[in-house]
Design an enzyme around this catalytic site. Structure first.
Site, mmCIF file in Angstrom:
data_model
loop_
_atom_site.group_PDB
_atom_site.id
_atom_site.type_symbol
_atom_site.label_atom_id
_atom_site.label_comp_id
_atom_site.label_asym_id
_atom_site.label_seq_id
_atom_site.Cartn_x
_atom_site.Cartn_y
_atom_site.Cartn_z
ATOM 1 N N SER A 139 -31.583 0.305 -35.979
ATOM 2 C CA SER A 139 -30.310 -0.163 -36.521
ATOM 3 C C SER A 139 -30.208 -1.616 -36.117
ATOM 4 C CB SER A 139 -29.158 0.618 -35.898
ATOM 5 O OG SER A 139 -27.945 -0.146 -35.986
ATOM 6 N N TYR A 152 -26.189 3.921 -28.036
ATOM 7 C CA TYR A 152 -26.828 3.802 -29.352
ATOM 8 C C TYR A 152 -27.706 2.550 -29.410
ATOM 9 C CZ TYR A 152 -27.104 3.748 -34.517
ATOM 10 O OH TYR A 152 -27.522 3.751 -35.826
#
Ligand code: NAD
Ligand code: NAD
Lengths: 246, 251
Positions: A139, A152
């Site tokens: 990401s 994350y």
């Protein structure tokens, strides 16, 4: 013989779009997801068009389940040519001091450990045939960081580092390892959590003026699985409308 | 593979007379894209345009110095005059006269920066207005892994190639709202005249295969990435530097 792709997280969102794209390109797909119904639904969509798809229920965090799932696929199909590790997500938006150890572990395990486990179980088949493509999912937050998403960002940065090392390890076996880093992508799950105004605001920050679609991301996965990218390994392809340019 | 849907589009490829540029011209022609081959070398550019026409497309050669404003203006007139629209601009023209920093003369410095980086600016400036007007366009610049790693006797070249990456990112932000994307492709070493000119065949071979895949890259090996970035499949990718280098540099 058609190539065989195993796609984790193929039940929803980006993984589902990748499964559909691969199928239209003549690749046989195995959709692995812990939401068995969602995986089955993706496969049904693919089979309507006469293409080859099967669903496998697996929790990517559990070494035993991953081992069994891959073994069963290899048993039936003989090999796996393409592995797309897409299962993942950020799950929590919390300050560091509010995060429990269990929450931290959950995010790291789904995004990073799951990727490791599937690579470990699948690589031997690819090494045997001296050919294979592994495409992992990061990401932009793995590169830029993001407040309230510490686990994350750590997991996705980990996916990038892991993939570079694996690319070096498997290069002499003809196996290529790359990463797709999606930017803000309008998957049904993301759309649920967004209020429309915030979405508009985000889109306005993106040079191309819109959020990504699962189909945009699927094209990058297909590119990295195709002969067109035969000299690309260890790289991260950012698909984000220009939002982040590392 | 499904075709890239580049049929009937028009492209300008600078440096298209040989090496990587020539491979890109022929790759685009195979996808039925019309092409203007822009290069300093007139005869070779003509030959490549003729090769492209064998695929049934319209292809013209325009003798161009990408470091000259007048020359690039002429290129834009010729290409837009012939095709009416230019959908794809590939900035490939580049030079690499090796020299250590202490030996780089002002002339060499200026020429390397003017051709490699200035050529990107002049060509983008010439074709961006029509891309904006048509609300679509693809700009693809061939940079180099040396933008990230540097190289002995290549400070001017590294500066120009890193400059391309910075330029492309800024341009991507400027033209994004108009549906135009701008990306760079960074190869490591590829078997063309450019590295041949300063290496013995044995040295060159050793350098070519010195990468994790142990594979000697040929000009054709960049074509798949360039076609991808030129196609609808990459419509959400902009401002990126895509490394096509057999795993040599990973960033
Ligand atoms: N959507 C975005 O904006 C975005 C942005 C950047 C990165 N990503 C990444 O892309 C990937 C896909 O995201 P998405 O938006 O499509 O998410 P999604 O929630 O729509 O789909 C994720 C899928 O993974 C499955 N999954 C989750 N945990 C699992 C587990 N433990 N075992 C097996 N399956 C599991 C889910 O059931 C679901 O089908 C993720 O890795 C995510 O981090 C998404
Ligand atoms: N070959 C490699 O190892 C390598 C590696 C990384 C990047 N690159 C880059 O790829 C591009 C193409 O390189 P190549 O290896 O095909 O080199 P090449 O020397 O074979 O071809 C370069 C072409 O550019 C043309 N050119 C040079 N100056 C020009 C100018 N001012 N105006 C118009 N045309 C001009 C030349 O006439 C030639 O046809 C260059 O930008 C180069 O820096 C090459």
């Amino acid at each position: 013989m058609a190539d065989i792709a195993l796609i984790t997280g193929g039940g929803n969102g980006i993984g589902r779009a990748v499964a559909l794209k691969f199928a239209t390109e003549g690749i046989a797909v195995v959709v692995a997801d812990w939401e068995a119904d969602a995986a089955e639904k993706t496969c049904a969509e693919i089979r309507i068009n006469g293409a080859d798809a099967e669903a496998v229920r697996v929790d990517v965090r559990r070494a035993g389940e991953v081992k069994d799932a891959v073994a069963r696929v290899l048993d039936r199909r003989g090999t796996i040519d393409i592995l797309a590790n897409i299962a993942g997500g950020s799950f929590y938006r919390k300050r560091l001091e509010e995060l429990s150890w269990a929450e931290w572990k959950e995010v790291l395990d789904i995004n990073l450990k799951g990727t490791f486990l599937f690579c470990r179980e699948t690589a031997p088949a690819m090494i045997r045939q001296k050919r294979g493509r592994i495409i992992n999912t990061a990401s932009n937050y793995g590169v830029t960081g993001s407040a309230l998403r510490t686990p994350y960002s750590a997991a996705k940065a980990g996916v990038i580092g892991f993939s570079k090392s694996l690319a070096l390890e498997l290069a002499s076996d003809g196996v290529l390892v790359n990463v797709v880093a999606p930017g803000p992508t309008d998957t049904p799950r993301v759309m649920e959590g967004w209020d429309p105004e915030a979405r508009q605001k985000r889109a306005a920050e993106i040079p191309l003026g819109r959020n990504g679609t699962p189909e945009d991301i699927a094209e990058a996965f297909y590119f990295l699985s195709s002969p067109a990218s035969a000299q690309i390994t260890g790289q991260t392809l950012h698909v984000n409308g220009g939002w982040v340019m590392p | 593979m499904t075709p890239m849907r580049l049929k009937g589009k028009s492209a300008v490829v600078t440096g298209g007379a040989q090496g990587i540029g020539r491979a890109i011209v022929l790759g685009l022609a195979r996808e039925a894209t019309n092409i203007a081959v822009a290069d300093l070398q007139r005869d070779k550019a003509e030959e490549v345009a003729a090769e492209a026409r064998n695929f049934g497309v319209t292809a013209i050669a325009v003798q161009t110095d990408v470091a000259s404003e007048e020359s690039v203006a002429n290129l834009a007139r010729q290409a837009l005059g012939r095709f009416e629209r230019v959908d794809i601009l590939v900035n490939d023209a580049g030079i690499f006269p090796q020299a250590r920093v202490t030996e780089i003369t002002e002339e060499i410095w200026d020429r390397v920066l003017d051709v490699n980086l200035g050529g990107n600016f002049l060509c983008c400036r010439a074709f961006v207005p029509s891309m904006r007007a048509q609300k679509s366009g693809r700009i693809i610049s061939i940079a180099s892994g040396i933008a990230h790693t540097g190289a002995v006797a290549g400070a001017h070249y590294a500066a120009s190639k890193a400059g391309i990456v910075g330029f492309i990112k800024a341009l991507a932000r400027e033209v994004g709202p108009d549906g135009v994307t701008a990306n760079a492709v960074c190869p490591n070493i590829i078997d063309t005249e450019l590295p041949r000119s300063h290496r013995t065949p044995a040295e060159l071979h050793e350098r070519l295969v010195r990468n994790p895949l142990g594979y000697a890259m040929q000009p054709e090996d960049l074509v798949g990435t360039v076609l991808f970035l030129a196609s609808d499949a990459a419509s959400y990718i902009t401002g990126q530097a895509v490394n096509v280098n057999c795993g040599t540099v990973m960033i």
